[in-house]
Design an enzyme around this catalytic site. Structure first.
Site, PDB file in Angstrom:
ATOM      1  N   GLY A   1      67.513  12.897 -95.302  1.00 50.25           N
ATOM      2  CA  GLY A   1      67.658  13.496 -93.978  1.00 50.25           C
ATOM      3  C   GLY A   1      68.762  12.776 -93.226  1.00 50.25           C
TER       4      GLY A   1
ATOM      5  CD  GLN B   1      70.561   8.988 -89.072  1.00 50.81           C
ATOM      6  OE1 GLN B   1      70.116  10.068 -89.413  1.00 50.81           O
ATOM      7  NE2 GLN B   1      70.302   7.874 -89.740  1.00 50.81           N
TER       8      GLN B   1
ATOM      9  CB  CYS C   1      66.294   4.792 -90.987  1.00 54.43           C
ATOM     10  SG  CYS C   1      67.369   5.623 -89.810  1.00 54.43           S
ATOM     11  CG  LEU C   2      70.873   7.259 -94.671  1.00 54.69           C
ATOM     12  CD1 LEU C   2      71.715   8.530 -94.681  1.00 54.69           C
ATOM     13  CD2 LEU C   2      71.045   6.485 -95.973  1.00 54.69           C
TER      14      LEU C   2
ATOM     15  CG  HIS D   1      62.893   9.420 -90.113  1.00 59.77           C
ATOM     16  ND1 HIS D   1      62.540   8.120 -90.403  1.00 59.77           N
ATOM     17  CD2 HIS D   1      64.248   9.406 -89.940  1.00 59.77           C
ATOM     18  CE1 HIS D   1      63.646   7.360 -90.394  1.00 59.77           C
ATOM     19  NE2 HIS D   1      64.694   8.127 -90.118  1.00 59.77           N
ATOM     20  CD  GLU D   2      66.418  12.572 -90.578  1.00 65.22           C
ATOM     21  OE1 GLU D   2      67.325  12.291 -89.778  1.00 65.22           O
ATOM     22  OE2 GLU D   2      66.076  11.803 -91.494  1.00 65.22           O
TER      23      GLU D   2
ATOM     24  CG  HIS E   1      67.514   9.718 -86.121  1.00 65.42           C
ATOM     25  ND1 HIS E   1      67.923   8.416 -85.878  1.00 65.42           N
ATOM     26  CD2 HIS E   1      67.075   9.735 -87.394  1.00 65.42           C
ATOM     27  CE1 HIS E   1      67.740   7.689 -86.970  1.00 65.42           C
ATOM     28  NE2 HIS E   1      67.226   8.460 -87.910  1.00 65.42           N
TER      29      HIS E   1
HETATM   30 CO    CO Z   1      66.721   7.791 -89.787  1.00 63.11          CO
END
Ligand code: CO
Length: 184
Positions: A45, A50, A98-99, A140-141, A144
Site C-alpha cells: 500500500g 508518502q 510502513c515504507l 493503514h493507508e 496516512h
Molecule cells: Co504506511
C-alpha cells in the site's frame, strides 16, 4: 516515474490531506506512478503523502501477500477521496510495517471490518465492506490521509522502545532497497 518515499520526520506526513478534484491534472499518471513506486519499494500500500503529495489518494496491491491467503491475489485498487464510514468486528492484532518507517515492524490492533466509500480512477463512486488483511491495509493507508502513522497505535511502552529506531530514521541510519527522503 518512481518517487522517493517520504519518511518519518517529514511534517507533511502529519497533515490531513486534501480532497482531489475530478479534473486534477495528470491524475492517471500520478496513480500509475504510485503503483510503480509501491512495487519497486515492495509495499502492499502507498498513500499520496508518502510521495510528497498531500492528497486524499492511496493505492493498494496485496498480491505479494497471496501466498498465505489466495483471496489477496489481484486485490489491486486506487482509492480516491475515501471515507471510512464504519469500523466494526472484533479488534485483532497484526504486525504492520510502513515504507515511511524503515526497519520498524509493530503489532497494531484494529477493528476487523471496514466500510469505505471512495472513487476509483475513473471517478466512479463505490461503497464496499472489507475484512481481514484487505481491511487492515485500507485502515493503514487511510490513516496516512489523516496524518496518522502506525506508531500512533502502539502502547506508550512500545513507543518508548521505538525512540532509538525513530531517531535513526531521521539521521538516515537504516538500510532499505528503495529511495527515500525527508521533506522539512
Ligand atoms: Co504506511
Amino acid at each position: 516515474m518512481i518517487y522517493p518515499v517520504v519518511l518519518y520526520g517529514s511534517p507533511m506526513l502529519r497533515k490531513v490531506s486534501k480532497e482531489i478534484d475530478k479534473n486534477h491534472k495528470d491524475l492517471d499518471k500520478l496513480i500509475k506512478d504510485m503503483f510503480e513506486t509501491m512495487e519497486v519499494s515492495e509495499g502492499v500500500g502507498l498513500a499520496a503523502p508518502q510521495i510528497g503529495k498531500s492528497l486524499r489518494l492511496f493505492v493498494i496491491d496485496t498480491t505479494p501477500m497471496a501466498e498465505d491467503d489466495p483471496s489477496l491475489e489481484g486485490f489491486r485498487k486506487a482509492f480516491i477521496n475515501p471515507t471510512i464510514i464504519e469500523e466494526s468486528g472484533t479488534p485483532w492484532k497484526f504486525v504492520e510495517g510502513c515504507l515511511s518507517l524503515p526497519e520498524i515492524r509493530e503489532e497494531v490492533e484494529r477493528p476487523s471490518v471496514v466500510k469505505i466509500q471512495y472513487y476509483d480512477e475513473n471517478f466512479d463512486f463505490h461503497e464496499e465492506t472489507y475484512d481481514g488483511i484487505k481491511a487492515r491495509v485500507i485502515q493503514h493507508e487511510y490513516d496516512h490521509l489523516e496524518g496518522r502513522l502506525l506508531i500512533d497505535n502502539v502502547s506508550a511502552l512500545r513507543r518508548k522502545l521505538l525512540k532509538g529506531k525513530l531517531s535513526n530514521i531521521i539521521k538516515g541510519k537504516f538500510d532499505v532497497g528503495y529511495k527515500t527522503k525527508i521533506i522539512k
